[in-house]
Design a protein around this motif. Structure first.
Motif, PDB file in Angstrom:
ATOM      1  N   GLU A   1      55.064  62.791  -4.380  1.00  0.00           N
ATOM      2  CA  GLU A   1      54.436  63.086  -5.673  1.00  0.00           C
ATOM      3  C   GLU A   1      54.282  64.592  -5.871  1.00  0.00           C
ATOM      4  O   GLU A   1      54.557  65.119  -6.953  1.00  0.00           O
ATOM      5  N   ALA A   2      53.856  65.305  -4.846  1.00  0.00           N
ATOM      6  CA  ALA A   2      53.713  66.759  -4.958  1.00  0.00           C
ATOM      7  C   ALA A   2      55.077  67.421  -5.172  1.00  0.00           C
ATOM      8  O   ALA A   2      55.189  68.404  -5.923  1.00  0.00           O
ATOM      9  N   TYR A   3      56.112  66.877  -4.546  1.00  0.00           N
ATOM     10  CA  TYR A   3      57.470  67.392  -4.745  1.00  0.00           C
ATOM     11  C   TYR A   3      57.887  67.208  -6.203  1.00  0.00           C
ATOM     12  O   TYR A   3      58.427  68.117  -6.834  1.00  0.00           O
ATOM     13  N   ARG A   4      57.621  66.023  -6.750  1.00  0.00           N
ATOM     14  CA  ARG A   4      57.988  65.731  -8.143  1.00  0.00           C
ATOM     15  C   ARG A   4      57.307  66.719  -9.088  1.00  0.00           C
ATOM     16  O   ARG A   4      57.952  67.294  -9.967  1.00  0.00           O
ATOM     17  N   VAL A   5      56.019  66.937  -8.880  1.00  0.00           N
ATOM     18  CA  VAL A   5      55.259  67.851  -9.734  1.00  0.00           C
ATOM     19  C   VAL A   5      55.818  69.276  -9.610  1.00  0.00           C
ATOM     20  O   VAL A   5      56.039  69.958 -10.612  1.00  0.00           O
ATOM     21  N   LYS A   6      56.046  69.729  -8.385  1.00  0.00           N
ATOM     22  CA  LYS A   6      56.544  71.099  -8.180  1.00  0.00           C
ATOM     23  C   LYS A   6      57.960  71.254  -8.705  1.00  0.00           C
ATOM     24  O   LYS A   6      58.337  72.314  -9.205  1.00  0.00           O
ATOM     25  N   ASN A   7      58.751  70.192  -8.643  1.00  0.00           N
ATOM     26  CA  ASN A   7      60.105  70.228  -9.173  1.00  0.00           C
ATOM     27  C   ASN A   7      60.069  70.493 -10.681  1.00  0.00           C
ATOM     28  O   ASN A   7      60.857  71.296 -11.200  1.00  0.00           O
ATOM     29  N   GLU A   8      59.141  69.847 -11.379  1.00  0.00           N
ATOM     30  CA  GLU A   8      58.979  70.079 -12.817  1.00  0.00           C
ATOM     31  C   GLU A   8      58.569  71.518 -13.087  1.00  0.00           C
ATOM     32  O   GLU A   8      59.079  72.159 -14.013  1.00  0.00           O
ATOM     33  N   VAL A   9      57.651  72.038 -12.267  1.00  0.00           N
ATOM     34  CA  VAL A   9      57.223  73.431 -12.406  1.00  0.00           C
ATOM     35  C   VAL A   9      58.411  74.364 -12.204  1.00  0.00           C
ATOM     36  O   VAL A   9      58.576  75.355 -12.938  1.00  0.00           O
ATOM     37  N   ASN A  10      59.264  74.065 -11.233  1.00  0.00           N
ATOM     38  CA  ASN A  10      60.427  74.912 -10.967  1.00  0.00           C
ATOM     39  C   ASN A  10      61.389  74.946 -12.149  1.00  0.00           C
ATOM     40  O   ASN A  10      61.951  75.999 -12.464  1.00  0.00           O
TER      41      ASN A  10
END
Length: 161
Positions: free
Chosen positions: A144-153
């Motif tokens: 979940e944290a990866y998904r969120v950070k991927n969107e931020v990237n």
């Protein structure tokens, strides 16, 4: 944790970044290794596990998890660049403490940089996931944290980060 999904997301992000920055024909391996080393150092700094001289506690769990996920981005990206994205196990026997595990991760990164071998990549992945275990992160939290950070990237790329 669904690694296939994470590899797919990272592959798409890498392609997007490379296209937007005219890097399709660049060898980015060493830059990604250095970025990973920096991210792991930032993660260690947030845990403060090595700061024997300080009484200040670790950063909040959410901050540490976000830094951990930054490392996952570069580990996945290095695997993609090296053609090593299938059948990765992410369980391993952690060291006795977080500091020893960080040192193990740094050694694994260096070994993989030199060899670019599948076995060293698997060792790196296992070592980093053992660090997650010691830090108390679950696969679901990481995903979940990866998904969120991927969107931020993606947002950062669109805004000229």
């Amino acid at each position: 944790m669904n690694l296939e999904k994470l590899f797919d997301m990272q592959r798409a992000l890498d392609s997007y970044i490379e296209r937007n920055n005219g890097l399709e024909n660049e060898d980015l391996f060493d830059k990604k290794v250095l970025a990973l080393l920096v991210e792991v150092g930032e993660l260690a700094n947030e845990t403060r596990c090595f700061k024997f001289w300080s009484k200040k506690p670790s950063s909040p769990r959410e901050t540490v998890l976000e830094e951990f996920v930054d490392g996952i981005h570069f580990i996945l990206s290095l695997g993609i660049e090296s053609g090593l994205t299938s059948d990765i196990e992410f369980t391993g026997e952690p060291k006795r403490n977080v500091t020893e595990q960080f040192n193990d991760v740094f050694r694994a990164i260096s070994s993989f940089q030199i060899s670019r071998s599948e076995s060293d990549y698997r060792t790196l992945f296992r070592s980093f996931m053992s660090l997650a275990n010691l830090l108390g992160f679950t696969g679901a939290e990481i995903e979940e944290a990866y998904r969120v950070k991927n969107e931020v990237n993606y947002e950062r790329q669109q805004n000229g980060y």
